[in-house]
Design a protein around this motif. Structure first.
Motif, PDB file in Angstrom:
ATOM      1  N   ALA A 636       0.831  -1.206   0.000  1.00  0.00           N
ATOM      2  CA  ALA A 636       0.000   0.000   0.000  1.00  0.00           C
ATOM      3  C   ALA A 636       0.865   1.254   0.000  1.00  0.00           C
ATOM      4  O   ALA A 636       0.644   2.179  -0.793  1.00  0.00           O
ATOM      5  CB  ALA A 636      -0.937  -0.020   1.193  1.00  0.00           C
ATOM      6  N   ASN A 637       1.851   1.273   0.882  1.00  0.00           N
ATOM      7  CA  ASN A 637       2.699   2.469   0.959  1.00  0.00           C
ATOM      8  C   ASN A 637       3.505   2.685  -0.314  1.00  0.00           C
ATOM      9  O   ASN A 637       3.737   3.827  -0.731  1.00  0.00           O
ATOM     10  CB  ASN A 637       3.633   2.378   2.170  1.00  0.00           C
ATOM     11  N   TRP A 638       3.918   1.587  -0.919  1.00  0.00           N
ATOM     12  CA  TRP A 638       4.664   1.711  -2.153  1.00  0.00           C
ATOM     13  C   TRP A 638       3.765   2.226  -3.283  1.00  0.00           C
ATOM     14  O   TRP A 638       4.149   3.130  -4.018  1.00  0.00           O
ATOM     15  CB  TRP A 638       5.287   0.361  -2.523  1.00  0.00           C
ATOM     16  N   VAL A 639       2.555   1.656  -3.429  1.00  0.00           N
ATOM     17  CA  VAL A 639       1.655   2.066  -4.511  1.00  0.00           C
ATOM     18  C   VAL A 639       1.353   3.564  -4.430  1.00  0.00           C
ATOM     19  O   VAL A 639       1.327   4.259  -5.449  1.00  0.00           O
ATOM     20  CB  VAL A 639       0.326   1.269  -4.469  1.00  0.00           C
ATOM     21  N   PHE A 640       1.158   4.027  -3.195  1.00  0.00           N
ATOM     22  CA  PHE A 640       0.768   5.424  -3.040  1.00  0.00           C
ATOM     23  C   PHE A 640       1.951   6.349  -2.803  1.00  0.00           C
ATOM     24  O   PHE A 640       1.783   7.480  -2.361  1.00  0.00           O
ATOM     25  CB  PHE A 640      -0.272   5.548  -1.911  1.00  0.00           C
ATOM     26  N   SER A 641       3.144   5.889  -3.146  1.00  0.00           N
ATOM     27  CA  SER A 641       4.320   6.744  -2.996  1.00  0.00           C
ATOM     28  C   SER A 641       4.439   7.678  -4.197  1.00  0.00           C
ATOM     29  O   SER A 641       3.845   7.442  -5.254  1.00  0.00           O
ATOM     30  CB  SER A 641       5.583   5.888  -2.866  1.00  0.00           C
ATOM     31  N   LYS A 642       5.256   8.707  -4.021  1.00  0.00           N
ATOM     32  CA  LYS A 642       5.352   9.744  -5.050  1.00  0.00           C
ATOM     33  C   LYS A 642       5.791   9.185  -6.395  1.00  0.00           C
ATOM     34  O   LYS A 642       5.276   9.572  -7.449  1.00  0.00           O
ATOM     35  CB  LYS A 642       6.359  10.810  -4.577  1.00  0.00           C
ATOM     36  N   GLU A 643       6.763   8.248  -6.340  1.00  0.00           N
ATOM     37  CA  GLU A 643       7.331   7.786  -7.616  1.00  0.00           C
ATOM     38  C   GLU A 643       6.311   7.003  -8.450  1.00  0.00           C
ATOM     39  O   GLU A 643       6.488   6.819  -9.649  1.00  0.00           O
ATOM     40  CB  GLU A 643       8.561   6.912  -7.370  1.00  0.00           C
ATOM     41  N   MET A 644       5.256   6.512  -7.793  1.00  0.00           N
ATOM     42  CA  MET A 644       4.265   5.720  -8.524  1.00  0.00           C
ATOM     43  C   MET A 644       3.157   6.582  -9.112  1.00  0.00           C
ATOM     44  O   MET A 644       2.281   6.077  -9.797  1.00  0.00           O
ATOM     45  CB  MET A 644       3.657   4.642  -7.617  1.00  0.00           C
ATOM     46  N   VAL A 645       3.183   7.882  -8.862  1.00  0.00           N
ATOM     47  CA  VAL A 645       2.114   8.755  -9.352  1.00  0.00           C
ATOM     48  C   VAL A 645       1.888   8.633 -10.863  1.00  0.00           C
ATOM     49  O   VAL A 645       0.740   8.551 -11.312  1.00  0.00           O
ATOM     50  CB  VAL A 645       2.374  10.223  -8.927  1.00  0.00           C
ATOM     51  N   PRO A 646       2.938   8.580 -11.679  1.00  0.00           N
ATOM     52  CA  PRO A 646       2.681   8.461 -13.128  1.00  0.00           C
ATOM     53  C   PRO A 646       1.949   7.167 -13.498  1.00  0.00           C
ATOM     54  O   PRO A 646       1.349   7.081 -14.561  1.00  0.00           O
ATOM     55  CB  PRO A 646       4.081   8.450 -13.748  1.00  0.00           C
TER      56      PRO A 646
END
Lengths: 673, 176
Positions: A636-646
């Protein structure tokens, strides 16, 4: 058929009599057994006769009903309880034959008043039982059935109104969930197409009063669920009405037409003179069981509309959205769907043999109902693939019309992607790619050229891209390249291949990390143990530390990335190869992923390696969660991290989110047990 | 109450019996009635695990896919096993996937008593499935001509080693 069975029944009556005579001495058991077997045989035949009445026959329905009524009358003394049970089952499970069975009961009532009374009693009792056991459909069809019995002079209009009033009271009850109140309102309305005219003729003022109360409730209630359940945001070009609102409008229209509707087949009309001489029964009192906090009521819905009469070609007119005919047809089609969804060929055949199909553009209504089910929020009632496979069967059964209607539907939905609920958008992507995979991916992609000039985040461009990604999963890259015109190259998915950072001849050639990776590969090929791997990684990649700093929970991202990517690079051949690699070196991954930060590092390594192979990503993350190498929170934290925004607007991310949530739910459920 | 229509139950096992099954008919039926494993037939040799995973995931969560391999070459030879966690998901495949297309071929799904090591290999003399061994038609997704036809073409031997009276197996029942 009726004559044959009649003779057979009479013969077995005689046989039974002879049996008594023959077995005066011993053999009593055998006689009893023979009698029981015969008894059961006759019951089975009766059941079959009753179930089959109304099916295609050389005789008219009316003469079949008359014949069946006299056969049953003869058996009422011996088989009464079985016959009663069968009739109630038919009332609950065969709502499209409602008027056939009410006519049958009407005829039986003229011959045997007591039987009619027992029938009525059992129907009311069954309705109570259905309500108590939350069998909502059964209850709704039973109420309709009992209402139609007024038309057959079995039940008095006054006593029916009393029962309907009790249901309306339940709709008006304060302090109970609205979903309960809505169900009672809907159930009353859904009986009116059958009995509205009769109630209007006999009890107009009571009917008006009842409708007034219902109208007040329907208008007053809150509909915050409406927007959550819409497929299309906009009511243009077709309104997306809340289900109770829609039925109310349809009943209002029927009422303004003096309750005259021409859709329902009413065999009792042919027997009117006989039936109207019968004595009627009063329905025993039925007060709905009270609400209980644990009761689950059917969810509300929004009526999905995508077609109007202008979409259909020359020919039978599509009934308007507020015509009661539209509701009656959709009711019946949905019932066919829900009773037959387990047998897709039978389902398609029954949908296409809808009795009044020559009077309506049947394919259009079927397609609209099917998409309504596919798009149903929050979830469809069946697996999405059920609807997909039934649509394929429909195309097989009617290849001259169904595929064209489906193509037209797809075009139409494509044009309205902009205002579509995002979950429904995903379901359309899934359905369309699946459907194409069964028809050699043939499609007139050129018609969708307008998407080429769009920003990639626009719905149409995104739709085509996501469809091609799903087509890729069901085929292979070269195939996808071949099925679209060259102009559509911009929508093509990447060719899935690993992006291995530490390749021997890659951009980091000669570095410490690449050397470590090479040694790792050699060690693994040598069939080394997990301990040896950990030692190798520590030796080659851990920075030299002072004694005090020797802590194992300091995350070394480089070490994690080198191992994860090297391991999965070795397992790139297939899912099974990757799974085997993870299983073999499970303890290394577990040891490396000892904090959430480290687990996120594992995830990042996997994604960097396989970003061009979304399916592999989904499957690997699922495996890492299943083996608990990473925790749900880390994902969850990884999916919603900044780098995953694109990546946020891509379908595969939401696949990952949903599977993570489902795993979390499973954990929670297990702990609660 | 039966609902009047008699429709063949898609979840009834096919008449196929694995001649190497280690058990009685009753044990076979018992295994079939509790299994969540499917045998998938009529695949192309080129159909990948990924494609199979993609299609069958529509019915539920897959535990494992075991590709059927040529006994000698160890390459896919047109069948596989799909294990689900839940039997209901396997049954859903029989209802909704059986008889539809994967890789442009109509595939067949069948309840399987369960994977045992060794069952992943073709049992035809040439290493593939028996149904290909004596196949007289050309199938580009399954190696073109079958091995016996290929042998005939190569040697000119008209007999082609065709075994008379060979027991028909599940593979033989597959339809294209």
């Amino acid at each position: 058929l009726i004559h044959f069975i009649k003779r057979a029944l009479m013969m077995s009556h005689h046989r039974r009599k002879r049996g008594y005579d023959d077995d005066e001495g011993g053999g009593g058991y055998r006689t009893k057994k023979r009698r029981t077997n015969e008894h059961m045989e006759i019951e089975d035949r009766l059941e079959s006769l009753i179930l089959r009445v109304g099916e295609k026959s050389t005789s008219s329905l009316e003469s079949n009903l008359e014949g069946l009524a006299s056969v049953l009358e003869a058996d009422l003394s011996t088989y009464k309880s079985k016959i009663l049970k069968i009739l109630v089952e038919c009332a609950m499970k065969l709502p499209d034959k409602c008027t056939i069975y009410t006519t049958l009961i009407g005829l039986l009532n003229t011959k045997n008043y007591n039987f009619g009374g027992e029938c009525v009693e059992l129907l009311v009792k069954s309705t109570k039982d259905a309500l108590k056991s939350f069998r909502w459909s059964d209850a709704r069809f039973l109420l309709r059935f009992m209402s139609d019995l007024v038309n057959c002079h079995v039940v008095s209009a006054g006593s029916l109104l009393q029962l309907l009033d009790n249901f309306v009271d339940a709709a008006l009850e304060e302090g109970v969930p609205q979903v309960r109140r809505d169900w009672f309102a809907y159930t009353v309305l859904s009986a009116l197409p059958w009995v509205g005219r009769e109630l209007y003729e006999k009890k107009e003022s009571e009917l008006d009063r009842m409708l007034g109360s219902l109208e007040g409730y329907i208008k007053r209630r809150k509909k915050i669920h409406h927007n959550a359940l819409r497929v299309f945001k906009s009511d243009h070009p077709h309104p997306q009405e809340e289900y109770l609102d829609c039925l109310w409008q349809q009943i209002k229209r029927l009422r303004s037409d003096m309750w005259i509707e021409k859709h329902i087949i009413r065999p009792y009309l042919a027997f009117d003179s006989t039936l109207s001489e019968a004595l009627q029964h009063n329905l025993p009192s039925l007060v709905p069981p009270p609400h209980h906090p644990s009761t689950l009521y059917p969810l509300p819905t929004v009526i999905f509309r995508m077609f109007d009469y202008t979409d259909c070609p020359e020919g039978p007119i599509l009934p308007g959205q507020h015509s009661i005919e539209r509701w009656l047809i959709e009711e019946q089609l949905r019932h066919i769907l829900m009773s037959n969804h387990l047998e897709r060929k039978e389902c398609a055949a029954q949908l296409l043999s809808y009795p009044l199909k020559n009077k309506i553009p049947l394919e259009y209504i079927i397609v609209e109902v099917m998409f309504g089910e596919i798009f149903r929020l929050p979830n469809p009632l069946c697996l999405e693939i059920a609807y997909g496979s039934i649509l394929i069967e429909l195309c097989k059964l009617q290849p001259s019309t169904m595929p064209q209607v489906l193509a037209q539907a797809t075009e139409l939905l494509y044009e309205r992607l902009d205002g579509m609920n995002k979950t429904c958008f995903d379901r359309l992507v899934n359905w369309f790619s699946y459907h194409l995979s069964n028809f050699q991916f043939r499609w007139s992609w050129d018609d969708w050229e307008d998407a080429l000039t769009q920003d990639p985040e626009e719905p149409k461009a995104k739709f085509i891209r996501e469809v091609l990604l799903k087509c890729l999963r069901l085929s292979y890259h070269q195939r996808v390249v071949e099925i679209v015109p060259e102009t559509f190259a911009v929508f093509l998915p990447d060719k899935p291949s690993p992006n291995f950072k530490y390749a021997a001849n890659g951009q980091f050639a000669g570095s410490v990390e690449v050397r470590a990776s090479e040694h790792l590969i050699a060690a693994i090929k040598r069939k080394c143990t997990s301990e040896e791997v950990l030692a190798l990684l520590k030796q080659e990649l851990d920075p030299p530390m002072a004694e005090e700093d020797m802590e194992d929970n300091v995350c070394n991202p480089v070490k994690i990335e080198v191992f994860t990517q090297t391991l999965l690079f070795l397992g790139q051949k297939s899912f099974s190869h990757s799974f085997a690699a993870i299983a073999k070196f499970y303890s290394v991954l577990k040891s490396l992923g000892n904090t959430e930060e480290a687990q996120i590092c594992i995830l990042r390594s996997v994604v960097d390696l396989w970003k061009s192979h979304q399916q592999m990503l989904v499957v690997l993350i699922d495996k890492l969660l299943k083996t608990q190498i990473v925790e749900c929170a880390a994902v969850a934290n990884w999916v919603f991290s900044k780098e995953m925004v694109p990546e946020f607007s891509k379908c595969y991310i939401w696949e990952i989110v949903h599977l993570t949530i489902r795993k979390m739910n499973k954990h929670v459920a297990k702990l609660q047990k | 109450v039966t609902m009047g229509t008699i429709v063949p139950d898609l979840t009834q096992p096919s008449p196929y019996r694995d001649r190497y099954f280690d058990g009685t008919e009753d044990e076979w039926l018992s295994a079939i009635s509790s299994t969540s494993t499917l045998y998938i037939g009529n695949l192309s040799f080129y159909t990948t695990e990924e494609q199979i995973h993609s299609l069958f995931s529509h019915c539920g969560s897959i535990k494992r896919i075991i590709m059927g391999l040529d006994k000698h070459k160890k390459t896919p030879c047109g069948f596989c096993f799909v294990e689900f966690y839940l039997r209901s998901d396997a049954l859903a495949c029989i209802k909704y996937v059986n008889g539809t297309k994967l890789d442009d071929r109509i595939i067949r799904t069948d309840l399987d008593p369960g994977f045992r090591d060794g069952r992943q290999f073709g049992r035809g003399r040439s290493g593939g499935q028996v149904r290909d061994e004596y196949r007289a038609t050309y199938d580009s997704g399954r190696g073109g001509w079958g091995p016996s036809v290929k042998a005939t073409l190569e040697t000119g031997d008209m007999d082609g080693g065709f075994k008379k009276g060979v027991k028909r197996t599940r593979e033989d029942l597959d339809e294209d």
